[in-house]
Motif scaffolding. Structure first.
Motif, PDB file in Angstrom:
ATOM      1  N   ARG A 185       1.151  -0.917   0.039  1.00 27.47           N
ATOM      2  CA  ARG A 185      -0.396  -0.019  -0.024  1.00 27.47           C
ATOM      3  C   ARG A 185       1.505   1.092  -0.383  1.00 27.47           C
ATOM      4  O   ARG A 185       0.847   2.123   0.588  1.00 27.47           O
ATOM      5  CB  ARG A 185      -0.914  -0.263   1.201  1.00 27.47           C
ATOM      6  N   THR A 186       2.148   1.519  -0.848  1.00 25.94           N
ATOM      7  CA  THR A 186       2.588   2.044  -1.555  1.00 25.94           C
ATOM      8  C   THR A 186       1.902   3.653  -2.449  1.00 25.94           C
ATOM      9  O   THR A 186       1.354   3.666  -2.993  1.00 25.94           O
ATOM     10  CB  THR A 186       3.671   1.819  -1.475  1.00 25.94           C
ATOM     11  N   ASP A 187       2.867   4.458  -2.426  1.00 25.57           N
ATOM     12  CA  ASP A 187       3.173   5.556  -3.472  1.00 25.57           C
ATOM     13  C   ASP A 187       2.480   5.313  -4.911  1.00 25.57           C
ATOM     14  O   ASP A 187       1.566   5.179  -5.418  1.00 25.57           O
ATOM     15  CB  ASP A 187       4.048   6.517  -3.470  1.00 25.57           C
ATOM     16  N   LYS A 188       3.430   3.930  -4.945  1.00 19.70           N
ATOM     17  CA  LYS A 188       3.838   3.012  -6.807  1.00 19.70           C
ATOM     18  C   LYS A 188       2.230   2.668  -6.520  1.00 19.70           C
ATOM     19  O   LYS A 188       1.855   2.631  -8.114  1.00 19.70           O
ATOM     20  CB  LYS A 188       4.532   2.617  -6.527  1.00 19.70           C
ATOM     21  N   ASN A 189       1.649   1.744  -5.885  1.00 18.78           N
ATOM     22  CA  ASN A 189       0.612   0.966  -6.213  1.00 18.78           C
ATOM     23  C   ASN A 189      -0.328   0.997  -4.555  1.00 18.78           C
ATOM     24  O   ASN A 189       0.258   0.592  -3.429  1.00 18.78           O
ATOM     25  CB  ASN A 189       0.858  -0.059  -6.199  1.00 18.78           C
ATOM     26  N   THR A 190      -0.981   2.450  -4.392  1.00 20.63           N
ATOM     27  CA  THR A 190      -2.038   2.565  -3.657  1.00 20.63           C
ATOM     28  C   THR A 190      -2.399   1.358  -3.101  1.00 20.63           C
ATOM     29  O   THR A 190      -3.059   1.107  -1.255  1.00 20.63           O
ATOM     30  CB  THR A 190      -3.052   3.604  -3.490  1.00 20.63           C
ATOM     31  N   ASN A 191      -3.450   0.619  -3.764  1.00 14.23           N
ATOM     32  CA  ASN A 191      -4.554  -0.577  -3.488  1.00 14.23           C
ATOM     33  C   ASN A 191      -5.687   0.006  -2.850  1.00 14.23           C
ATOM     34  O   ASN A 191      -6.285  -0.024  -1.640  1.00 14.23           O
ATOM     35  CB  ASN A 191      -4.144  -1.428  -3.093  1.00 14.23           C
ATOM     36  N   LEU A 192      -5.991   1.771  -3.233  1.00 14.15           N
ATOM     37  CA  LEU A 192      -7.014   2.037  -2.512  1.00 14.15           C
ATOM     38  C   LEU A 192      -7.825   2.860  -3.117  1.00 14.15           C
ATOM     39  O   LEU A 192      -7.780   3.029  -4.372  1.00 14.15           O
ATOM     40  CB  LEU A 192      -6.713   3.659  -1.293  1.00 14.15           C
ATOM     41  N   LEU A 193      -9.010   3.090  -3.352  1.00 13.05           N
ATOM     42  CA  LEU A 193     -10.162   3.693  -4.357  1.00 13.05           C
ATOM     43  C   LEU A 193     -10.624   4.914  -3.161  1.00 13.05           C
ATOM     44  O   LEU A 193     -10.981   5.393  -2.725  1.00 13.05           O
ATOM     45  CB  LEU A 193     -11.228   2.975  -4.479  1.00 13.05           C
TER      46      LEU A 193
END
Length: 259
Positions: free
Chosen positions: A138-146
């Motif tokens: 769950r990082t800046d590169k891949n937030t995995n949040l919507l």
């Protein structure tokens, strides 16, 4: 305590692949008429990723975060026979049986930490949740949040609980914290860690943990090459989570120091 009730639906239509990451999820339609993002048991990390996705999602829901409804999805062998793409065909073939679906949030947009607002308590709860479940993704590169309907939604917890990819050494993880929290996309916004910790400890009772873990399908825990039984694995997940919660003060300090 309200017990969770996970529905089981049948996949009736393969709509389109979501070519994101190595797991190749897809949008599918179920016999209840709704669209879901289907996570396949036949993808790279297999059933372990589905377990992580399920536990992480239901823990997030239990602490008051927004999570799309999770359902168990039966996939039969007819879809692979009519799929022209060989890669997808193989994925469908190896995923016959029970998979995991997330209710599809139409028109949702990927969370952008620069422009999408999120309150400090919500951010703090997400940060501590990911510390608890050791979510490395769950990082800046891949937030995995919507961002959907002006709210933050939690998706994609499949990279959590990485200890379960090697059960021989899982107990080594009981003594650890989670230094990788320093890379968390919401860490800078997590200004209410102590308040979030108190709420999480109140909500994630032993009964709640047992309820979530008891709902993992037996089939997902059955691995021929594995020495541990499904019952032992369930007990291990509960012990891991209970231990993490007992270290909440350390997790809060670790996240605070990283900020």
């Amino acid at each position: 305590m309200n017990k969770i009730d996970i529905r089981t639906v049948e996949v009736t239509q393969y709509v389109q692949p979501l070519r994101e990451g190595g797991s190749m999820p897809a949008i599918v339609k179920a016999d209840d008429g709704f669209l879901y993002v289907l996570k396949f048991r036949g993808a790279g990390q297999g059933k372990m990723a589905l377990i992580a996705e399920f536990i992480g999602g239901e823990l997030a829901r239990a602490i008051g975060l927004n999570v799309p409804e999770l359902v168990f999805m039966n996939l039969d062998d007819t879809f692979s026979k009519t799929e022209p793409d060989e890669e997808i065909q193989d994925l469908l073939k190896f995923s016959v049986g029970l998979n995991l679906g997330l209710h599809f949030l139409s028109s949702a947009i990927t969370f952008d930490p620069i422009v999408t607002p999120v309150d400090e308590l919500t951010a703090s709860k997400v940060v501590l949740l990911d510390s608890i479940i050791s979510n490395i993704d769950r990082t800046d590169k891949n937030t995995n949040l919507l961002h959907w309907n002006n709210e933050l939604w939690i998706i994609d917890n499949g990279a959590s609980f990485y200890f379960h990819h090697n059960w021989d050494t899982w107990k080594n993880h009981l003594t650890r914290t989670f230094p990788l929290i320093k890379d968390h996309v919401l860490l800078k916004k997590a200004g209410k860690l102590a308040e979030a910790a108190e709420l999480i400890n109140q909500l994630l009772t032993k009964e709640k943990l047992d309820d979530i873990i008891s709902n993992i399908p037996e089939d997902w825990l059955s691995v021929e090459s594995e020495k541990m039984s499904p019952k032992e694995m369930r007990a291990a997940y509960v012990e891991f989570l209970t231990t993490r919660l007992s270290k909440m003060d350390q997790l809060v300090k670790e996240a605070s120091d990283a900020r």
